[in-house]
Design a protein around this motif. Structure first.
Motif, PDB file in Angstrom:
ATOM      1  N   ILE A 139      -4.789 -10.593  -2.369  1.00  0.00           N
ATOM      2  CA  ILE A 139      -3.592  -9.807  -2.445  1.00  0.00           C
ATOM      3  C   ILE A 139      -2.541 -10.059  -3.394  1.00  0.00           C
ATOM      4  O   ILE A 139      -1.789 -11.375  -2.938  1.00  0.00           O
ATOM      5  CB  ILE A 139      -3.118  -8.948  -1.262  1.00  0.00           C
ATOM      6  N   THR A 140      -2.185  -9.561  -4.613  1.00  0.00           N
ATOM      7  CA  THR A 140      -0.954  -9.871  -5.143  1.00  0.00           C
ATOM      8  C   THR A 140       0.241  -9.077  -5.126  1.00  0.00           C
ATOM      9  O   THR A 140      -0.152  -7.861  -5.177  1.00  0.00           O
ATOM     10  CB  THR A 140      -1.318 -10.177  -6.944  1.00  0.00           C
ATOM     11  N   VAL A 141       1.576  -9.373  -4.940  1.00  0.00           N
ATOM     12  CA  VAL A 141       2.466  -8.386  -4.905  1.00  0.00           C
ATOM     13  C   VAL A 141       3.584  -8.602  -6.026  1.00  0.00           C
ATOM     14  O   VAL A 141       3.857  -9.815  -6.132  1.00  0.00           O
ATOM     15  CB  VAL A 141       3.263  -8.782  -3.521  1.00  0.00           C
ATOM     16  N   TYR A 142       3.920  -7.489  -6.431  1.00  0.00           N
ATOM     17  CA  TYR A 142       4.749  -7.583  -7.567  1.00  0.00           C
ATOM     18  C   TYR A 142       5.950  -7.020  -6.938  1.00  0.00           C
ATOM     19  O   TYR A 142       5.913  -5.724  -6.345  1.00  0.00           O
ATOM     20  CB  TYR A 142       4.360  -6.834  -8.708  1.00  0.00           C
ATOM     21  N   ARG A 143       7.315  -7.440  -7.474  1.00  0.00           N
ATOM     22  CA  ARG A 143       8.602  -6.746  -6.997  1.00  0.00           C
ATOM     23  C   ARG A 143       9.412  -6.410  -8.355  1.00  0.00           C
ATOM     24  O   ARG A 143       9.462  -7.035  -9.136  1.00  0.00           O
ATOM     25  CB  ARG A 143       9.341  -7.867  -6.110  1.00  0.00           C
ATOM     26  N   LYS A 144      10.065  -5.371  -8.023  1.00  0.00           N
ATOM     27  CA  LYS A 144      11.020  -4.940  -9.031  1.00  0.00           C
ATOM     28  C   LYS A 144      12.392  -4.301  -8.569  1.00  0.00           C
ATOM     29  O   LYS A 144      12.062  -3.705  -7.464  1.00  0.00           O
ATOM     30  CB  LYS A 144      10.178  -3.860  -9.752  1.00  0.00           C
ATOM     31  N   LYS A 145      13.336  -4.863  -9.038  1.00  0.00           N
ATOM     32  CA  LYS A 145      14.644  -4.208  -8.657  1.00  0.00           C
ATOM     33  C   LYS A 145      14.975  -3.114  -9.332  1.00  0.00           C
ATOM     34  O   LYS A 145      14.638  -2.696 -10.485  1.00  0.00           O
ATOM     35  CB  LYS A 145      15.835  -5.181  -9.101  1.00  0.00           C
ATOM     36  N   VAL A 146      15.502  -2.099  -8.520  1.00  0.00           N
ATOM     37  CA  VAL A 146      15.673  -0.606  -9.132  1.00  0.00           C
ATOM     38  C   VAL A 146      17.411  -0.536  -8.882  1.00  0.00           C
ATOM     39  O   VAL A 146      17.687  -0.335  -7.777  1.00  0.00           O
ATOM     40  CB  VAL A 146      14.541   0.302  -8.235  1.00  0.00           C
ATOM     41  N   GLU A 147      17.944   0.034  -9.728  1.00  0.00           N
ATOM     42  CA  GLU A 147      19.369   0.075  -9.625  1.00  0.00           C
ATOM     43  C   GLU A 147      19.393   1.635  -9.151  1.00  0.00           C
ATOM     44  O   GLU A 147      18.586   2.611  -9.493  1.00  0.00           O
ATOM     45  CB  GLU A 147      19.787   0.302 -10.914  1.00  0.00           C
ATOM     46  N   THR A 148      20.020   1.661  -7.990  1.00  0.00           N
ATOM     47  CA  THR A 148      20.586   2.993  -7.494  1.00  0.00           C
ATOM     48  C   THR A 148      22.045   3.485  -7.621  1.00  0.00           C
ATOM     49  O   THR A 148      22.840   2.754  -7.554  1.00  0.00           O
ATOM     50  CB  THR A 148      20.447   2.938  -5.977  1.00  0.00           C
ATOM     51  N   TYR A 149      22.030   4.682  -8.061  1.00  0.00           N
ATOM     52  CA  TYR A 149      23.380   5.166  -8.454  1.00  0.00           C
ATOM     53  C   TYR A 149      23.919   6.479  -7.540  1.00  0.00           C
ATOM     54  O   TYR A 149      23.133   7.025  -6.978  1.00  0.00           O
ATOM     55  CB  TYR A 149      23.615   5.668  -9.813  1.00  0.00           C
TER      56      TYR A 149
ATOM     57  N   MET B 241      21.536  -2.051  -5.037  1.00  0.00           N
ATOM     58  CA  MET B 241      20.247  -2.402  -5.869  1.00  0.00           C
ATOM     59  C   MET B 241      18.995  -2.592  -4.705  1.00  0.00           C
ATOM     60  O   MET B 241      19.170  -2.866  -3.444  1.00  0.00           O
ATOM     61  CB  MET B 241      20.198  -3.730  -6.321  1.00  0.00           C
ATOM     62  N   LYS B 242      17.797  -1.611  -5.007  1.00  0.00           N
ATOM     63  CA  LYS B 242      16.811  -1.498  -3.991  1.00  0.00           C
ATOM     64  C   LYS B 242      15.581  -2.262  -4.653  1.00  0.00           C
ATOM     65  O   LYS B 242      15.635  -2.335  -5.780  1.00  0.00           O
ATOM     66  CB  LYS B 242      16.839  -0.031  -3.844  1.00  0.00           C
ATOM     67  N   ILE B 243      14.837  -2.946  -4.009  1.00  0.00           N
ATOM     68  CA  ILE B 243      13.515  -3.582  -4.358  1.00  0.00           C
ATOM     69  C   ILE B 243      12.452  -2.735  -4.130  1.00  0.00           C
ATOM     70  O   ILE B 243      12.072  -2.079  -2.747  1.00  0.00           O
ATOM     71  CB  ILE B 243      13.296  -4.929  -3.605  1.00  0.00           C
ATOM     72  N   LYS B 244      11.732  -2.470  -5.039  1.00  0.00           N
ATOM     73  CA  LYS B 244      10.338  -1.683  -4.844  1.00  0.00           C
ATOM     74  C   LYS B 244       9.204  -2.835  -5.097  1.00  0.00           C
ATOM     75  O   LYS B 244       9.323  -3.707  -5.901  1.00  0.00           O
ATOM     76  CB  LYS B 244      10.118  -0.503  -5.885  1.00  0.00           C
ATOM     77  N   GLY B 245       8.151  -2.436  -4.561  1.00  0.00           N
ATOM     78  CA  GLY B 245       6.906  -3.464  -4.587  1.00  0.00           C
ATOM     79  C   GLY B 245       5.677  -2.723  -5.131  1.00  0.00           C
ATOM     80  O   GLY B 245       5.698  -1.424  -5.085  1.00  0.00           O
ATOM     81  N   ALA B 246       4.772  -3.466  -5.504  1.00  0.00           N
ATOM     82  CA  ALA B 246       3.309  -2.746  -5.910  1.00  0.00           C
ATOM     83  C   ALA B 246       2.425  -4.184  -5.585  1.00  0.00           C
ATOM     84  O   ALA B 246       2.673  -5.349  -5.559  1.00  0.00           O
ATOM     85  CB  ALA B 246       3.341  -2.545  -7.365  1.00  0.00           C
ATOM     86  N   ILE B 247       1.274  -3.610  -5.037  1.00  0.00           N
ATOM     87  CA  ILE B 247       0.238  -4.707  -4.931  1.00  0.00           C
ATOM     88  C   ILE B 247      -1.151  -4.547  -5.691  1.00  0.00           C
ATOM     89  O   ILE B 247      -1.309  -3.316  -5.991  1.00  0.00           O
ATOM     90  CB  ILE B 247      -0.259  -4.722  -3.231  1.00  0.00           C
TER      91      ILE B 247
END
Length: 77
Positions: free
Chosen positions: A67-77, A1-7
């Protein structure tokens, strides 16, 4: 699982100190060119061509909490 972020940057509060620019490990944040906020300061903005990893370094180092940071778990296959 990989974590992507956005600010998200509150540009009205940003003073353009660039501490977040220096802290970001992926170079995701940059000072806006030829643009200023309502107080006359150049502000920072995310660069769309770079990937944020959601490390929160920028939000931690920001003296004005712009700054606000958002994180999202991304499934990697």
């Amino acid at each position: 699982m990989k974590i992507k972020g956005a600010i998200v940057v509150n540009t009205d509060r940003c003073k353009g100190c660039a501490l977040c620019v220096q802290t970001c490990p992926n170079g995701v944040i940059a000072i806006a060119k030829k643009r200023v906020n309502v107080h006359g300061y150049p502000y920072v903005e995310p660069q769309l061509d770079k990937d944020c990893i959601g490390c929160c370094s920028c939000a931690i180092v920001c003296p004005d909490a712009c700054i606000t940071v958002y994180r999202k778990k991304v499934e990697t296959y």
